[in-house]
Design a protein around this motif. Sequence first.
Motif, PDB file in Angstrom:
ATOM      1  N   ASP A 141       0.855  -1.186   0.000  1.00 36.82           N
ATOM      2  CA  ASP A 141       0.000   0.000   0.000  1.00 36.82           C
ATOM      3  C   ASP A 141       0.888   1.232   0.000  1.00 36.82           C
ATOM      4  OD1 ASP A 141      -1.910   1.987   0.289  1.00 36.82           O
ATOM      5  OD2 ASP A 141      -3.064   0.897   1.806  1.00 36.82           O
ATOM      6  N   VAL A 142       0.838   1.982  -1.093  1.00 35.76           N
ATOM      7  CA  VAL A 142       1.616   3.218  -1.214  1.00 35.76           C
ATOM      8  C   VAL A 142       0.696   4.394  -1.532  1.00 35.76           C
ATOM      9  CG1 VAL A 142       3.758   2.063  -1.866  1.00 35.76           C
ATOM     10  CG2 VAL A 142       2.121   2.708  -3.636  1.00 35.76           C
ATOM     11  N   SER A 143      -0.576   4.259  -1.224  1.00 36.38           N
ATOM     12  CA  SER A 143      -1.532   5.325  -1.517  1.00 36.38           C
ATOM     13  C   SER A 143      -1.232   6.572  -0.694  1.00 36.38           C
ATOM     14  CB  SER A 143      -2.956   4.830  -1.241  1.00 36.38           C
ATOM     15  OG  SER A 143      -3.090   4.423   0.113  1.00 36.38           O
ATOM     16  N   ASN A 144      -1.743   7.710  -1.193  1.00 34.24           N
ATOM     17  CA  ASN A 144      -1.593   8.983  -0.488  1.00 34.24           C
ATOM     18  C   ASN A 144      -0.132   9.379  -0.292  1.00 34.24           C
ATOM     19  OD1 ASN A 144      -4.484   9.848   0.301  1.00 34.24           O
ATOM     20  ND2 ASN A 144      -4.387   7.701   0.955  1.00 34.24           N
ATOM     21  N   ASN A 145       0.610   9.410  -1.389  1.00 36.86           N
ATOM     22  CA  ASN A 145       1.973   9.930  -1.422  1.00 36.86           C
ATOM     23  C   ASN A 145       2.083  10.852  -2.634  1.00 36.86           C
ATOM     24  OD1 ASN A 145       3.891   8.654   0.711  1.00 36.86           O
ATOM     25  ND2 ASN A 145       2.645   6.911   0.045  1.00 36.86           N
ATOM     26  N   ASN A 146       3.284  11.029  -3.137  1.00 33.73           N
ATOM     27  CA  ASN A 146       3.474  11.812  -4.356  1.00 33.73           C
ATOM     28  C   ASN A 146       4.371  11.036  -5.324  1.00 33.73           C
ATOM     29  OD1 ASN A 146       3.185  14.023  -6.086  1.00 33.73           O
ATOM     30  ND2 ASN A 146       4.962  15.090  -5.229  1.00 33.73           N
ATOM     31  N   LEU A 147       4.062   9.755  -5.470  1.00 34.10           N
ATOM     32  CA  LEU A 147       4.845   8.892  -6.346  1.00 34.10           C
ATOM     33  C   LEU A 147       4.560   9.207  -7.811  1.00 34.10           C
ATOM     34  CD1 LEU A 147       4.347   5.535  -4.401  1.00 34.10           C
ATOM     35  CD2 LEU A 147       6.334   7.055  -4.330  1.00 34.10           C
ATOM     36  N   CYS A 148       5.445   8.766  -8.670  1.00 37.50           N
ATOM     37  CA  CYS A 148       5.311   9.066 -10.092  1.00 37.50           C
ATOM     38  C   CYS A 148       5.632   7.821 -10.910  1.00 37.50           C
ATOM     39  CB  CYS A 148       6.228  10.227 -10.477  1.00 37.50           C
ATOM     40  SG  CYS A 148       7.968   9.939 -10.090  1.00 37.50           S
ATOM     41  N   GLY A 149       5.471   7.940 -12.231  1.00 38.20           N
ATOM     42  CA  GLY A 149       5.711   6.799 -13.094  1.00 38.20           C
ATOM     43  C   GLY A 149       4.465   5.947 -13.236  1.00 38.20           C
ATOM     44  N   THR A 150       4.651   4.680 -13.531  1.00 36.19           N
ATOM     45  CA  THR A 150       3.525   3.768 -13.708  1.00 36.19           C
ATOM     46  C   THR A 150       3.507   2.705 -12.606  1.00 36.19           C
ATOM     47  OG1 THR A 150       4.879   2.447 -15.194  1.00 36.19           O
ATOM     48  CG2 THR A 150       3.422   4.083 -16.200  1.00 36.19           C
ATOM     49  N   ILE A 151       2.403   2.005 -12.521  1.00 37.98           N
ATOM     50  CA  ILE A 151       2.218   0.974 -11.488  1.00 37.98           C
ATOM     51  C   ILE A 151       2.722  -0.363 -12.035  1.00 37.98           C
ATOM     52  CG2 ILE A 151       0.513  -0.257 -10.092  1.00 37.98           C
ATOM     53  CD1 ILE A 151      -1.272   2.249 -10.357  1.00 37.98           C
ATOM     54  N   PRO A 152       3.579  -1.063 -11.293  1.00 32.53           N
ATOM     55  CA  PRO A 152       4.059  -2.371 -11.760  1.00 32.53           C
ATOM     56  C   PRO A 152       2.905  -3.357 -11.917  1.00 32.53           C
ATOM     57  CG  PRO A 152       5.333  -1.601  -9.871  1.00 32.53           C
ATOM     58  CD  PRO A 152       4.141  -0.699  -9.989  1.00 32.53           C
ATOM     59  N   THR A 153       3.054  -4.280 -12.817  1.00 32.68           N
ATOM     60  CA  THR A 153       2.011  -5.294 -13.020  1.00 32.68           C
ATOM     61  C   THR A 153       2.563  -6.714 -12.962  1.00 32.68           C
ATOM     62  OG1 THR A 153       2.339  -5.111 -15.409  1.00 32.68           O
ATOM     63  CG2 THR A 153       0.588  -3.765 -14.439  1.00 32.68           C
ATOM     64  N   SER A 154       3.859  -6.858 -12.759  1.00 30.41           N
ATOM     65  CA  SER A 154       4.455  -8.196 -12.756  1.00 30.41           C
ATOM     66  C   SER A 154       4.683  -8.689 -11.336  1.00 30.41           C
ATOM     67  CB  SER A 154       5.783  -8.193 -13.524  1.00 30.41           C
ATOM     68  OG  SER A 154       6.696  -7.294 -12.927  1.00 30.41           O
ATOM     69  N   GLY A 155       4.939  -9.986 -11.211  1.00 35.96           N
ATOM     70  CA  GLY A 155       5.220 -10.569  -9.898  1.00 35.96           C
ATOM     71  C   GLY A 155       4.040 -10.386  -8.948  1.00 35.96           C
ATOM     72  N   PRO A 156       4.323 -10.029  -7.697  1.00 35.21           N
ATOM     73  CA  PRO A 156       3.246  -9.897  -6.703  1.00 35.21           C
ATOM     74  C   PRO A 156       2.275  -8.764  -7.030  1.00 35.21           C
ATOM     75  CG  PRO A 156       5.317  -9.034  -5.842  1.00 35.21           C
ATOM     76  CD  PRO A 156       5.643  -9.736  -7.132  1.00 35.21           C
ATOM     77  N   PHE A 157       2.682  -7.794  -7.848  1.00 41.68           N
ATOM     78  CA  PHE A 157       1.812  -6.661  -8.158  1.00 41.68           C
ATOM     79  C   PHE A 157       0.612  -7.071  -9.014  1.00 41.68           C
ATOM     80  CE2 PHE A 157       5.751  -4.587  -6.982  1.00 41.68           C
ATOM     81  CZ  PHE A 157       5.303  -3.508  -6.219  1.00 41.68           C
ATOM     82  N   GLU A 158       0.668  -8.247  -9.576  1.00 36.82           N
ATOM     83  CA  GLU A 158      -0.448  -8.739 -10.382  1.00 36.82           C
ATOM     84  C   GLU A 158      -1.732  -8.847  -9.557  1.00 36.82           C
ATOM     85  OE1 GLU A 158      -1.517 -12.681 -13.129  1.00 36.82           O
ATOM     86  OE2 GLU A 158       0.480 -12.441 -12.226  1.00 36.82           O
ATOM     87  N   HIS A 159      -1.562  -9.016  -8.221  1.00 33.61           N
ATOM     88  CA  HIS A 159      -2.725  -9.256  -7.366  1.00 33.61           C
ATOM     89  C   HIS A 159      -2.967  -8.115  -6.367  1.00 33.61           C
ATOM     90  CE1 HIS A 159      -2.739 -13.318  -8.975  1.00 33.61           C
ATOM     91  NE2 HIS A 159      -1.467 -13.451  -8.626  1.00 33.61           N
ATOM     92  N   ILE A 160      -2.229  -7.005  -6.493  1.00 34.38           N
ATOM     93  CA  ILE A 160      -2.425  -5.880  -5.576  1.00 34.38           C
ATOM     94  C   ILE A 160      -3.524  -4.980  -6.136  1.00 34.38           C
ATOM     95  CG2 ILE A 160      -1.343  -3.908  -4.436  1.00 34.38           C
ATOM     96  CD1 ILE A 160      -0.160  -6.601  -3.594  1.00 34.38           C
ATOM     97  N   PRO A 161      -4.575  -4.690  -5.371  1.00 36.39           N
ATOM     98  CA  PRO A 161      -5.666  -3.852  -5.893  1.00 36.39           C
ATOM     99  C   PRO A 161      -5.198  -2.430  -6.206  1.00 36.39           C
ATOM    100  CG  PRO A 161      -5.937  -4.268  -3.534  1.00 36.39           C
ATOM    101  CD  PRO A 161      -4.823  -5.146  -4.001  1.00 36.39           C
ATOM    102  N   LEU A 162      -5.788  -1.826  -7.236  1.00 33.45           N
ATOM    103  CA  LEU A 162      -5.361  -0.507  -7.695  1.00 33.45           C
ATOM    104  C   LEU A 162      -5.610   0.587  -6.660  1.00 33.45           C
ATOM    105  CD1 LEU A 162      -6.417  -0.522 -11.466  1.00 33.45           C
ATOM    106  CD2 LEU A 162      -4.106  -0.629 -10.490  1.00 33.45           C
ATOM    107  N   ASN A 163      -6.572   0.386  -5.766  1.00 37.66           N
ATOM    108  CA  ASN A 163      -6.812   1.443  -4.772  1.00 37.66           C
ATOM    109  C   ASN A 163      -5.672   1.551  -3.762  1.00 37.66           C
ATOM    110  OD1 ASN A 163      -7.313  -0.874  -3.301  1.00 37.66           O
ATOM    111  ND2 ASN A 163      -9.425  -0.353  -2.751  1.00 37.66           N
ATOM    112  N   ASN A 164      -4.740   0.594  -3.746  1.00 37.64           N
ATOM    113  CA  ASN A 164      -3.550   0.699  -2.897  1.00 37.64           C
ATOM    114  C   ASN A 164      -2.505   1.637  -3.488  1.00 37.64           C
ATOM    115  OD1 ASN A 164      -4.913  -1.262  -1.488  1.00 37.64           O
ATOM    116  ND2 ASN A 164      -3.143  -2.601  -1.215  1.00 37.64           N
TER     117      ASN A 164
END
Length: 225
Positions: A179-202
Motif C-alpha cells: 500500500d503506497v496510496s496517499n503519497n506523491n509517487l510518479c511513473g507507472t504501477i508495476p504489473t508483474s510478480g506480486p503486483f499482479e494481485h495488488i488492488p489498484l486502490n492501494n
Amino acid sequence: MGITMAPIFSTHTSFLKSWGFLAVILALAVCVKGNSEGDALYALRRSLSDPDNVLQSWDPNLVNPCTWFHVTCNGDNHVTRVDLGNSKLSGHLVPELGKLEHLQYLELYKNNIQGIIPKELGNLKRLISLDLYNNNISGTIPTSLGKLKSLVFLRLNDNKLTGPIPRELSGVSSLKVVDVSNNNLCGTIPTSGPFEHIPLNNFEHNPRLEGPELLGLASYDTNCS
C-alpha cells in the motif's frame, strides 16, 4: 600417593581454568551480539522525540534489549519485533536499524516520523512486515527493499514519498500486501510478480502516478523526472 595424585589434580585444575576461560569468551560474545542490537535500537531512540516516554526503558547499559518495552526477542535473545505504532514519536529513522538481522516486524505506523527510509533496511533479510504508514516520511522508496525476500506486508501509505515504485519489488514473490496510496509517487504501477494481485486502490491519491504499465509499450518512469 602424593606422587600419583599431583598430576591428576593439576590436570583437573587446568581443565577448570580452560572451561572457565571458554565460558567467559562465550559470555562476552553474547554480550557483544546483544549490545550490537541494543546499540542499533538506542541509535533510533536518540533520533526520536518521545513526549510520552514510551522509550524510557531503552537503557543502553543492559546486556541486551530484550527487557525493553515494545521490543520482542526470540529464544536466543535476538530482536525479532519492534512495536512502536501510534506512539506520538517524531524524528527520523536511522541506518543502524539495518543491523537488526533477525528482525521480522518493524511497526512504526501513525507517528510523525520524517526524513527518508534508510537504504540499510534492505539488510533485514528476515523482515516480514514493514509498517511505516501515516507518518511524514519523504524521499524515495529504496530499491534495496527488493532484497527483502521474506517480506509479506509493505505499508508506506499516507506519507510524502516521491519517485517511482522500485521495480526491484516485483521480484519479492512473498509480497501479499503493498500500500503506497496517499503519497506523491510518479511513473507507472508495476504489473508483474506480486503486483499482479495488488488492488489498484492501494496506489490511489498519488497525483503523478499513472495507470498500470503496459509491458514493452511504455517506460515506467514516464512523468517521473
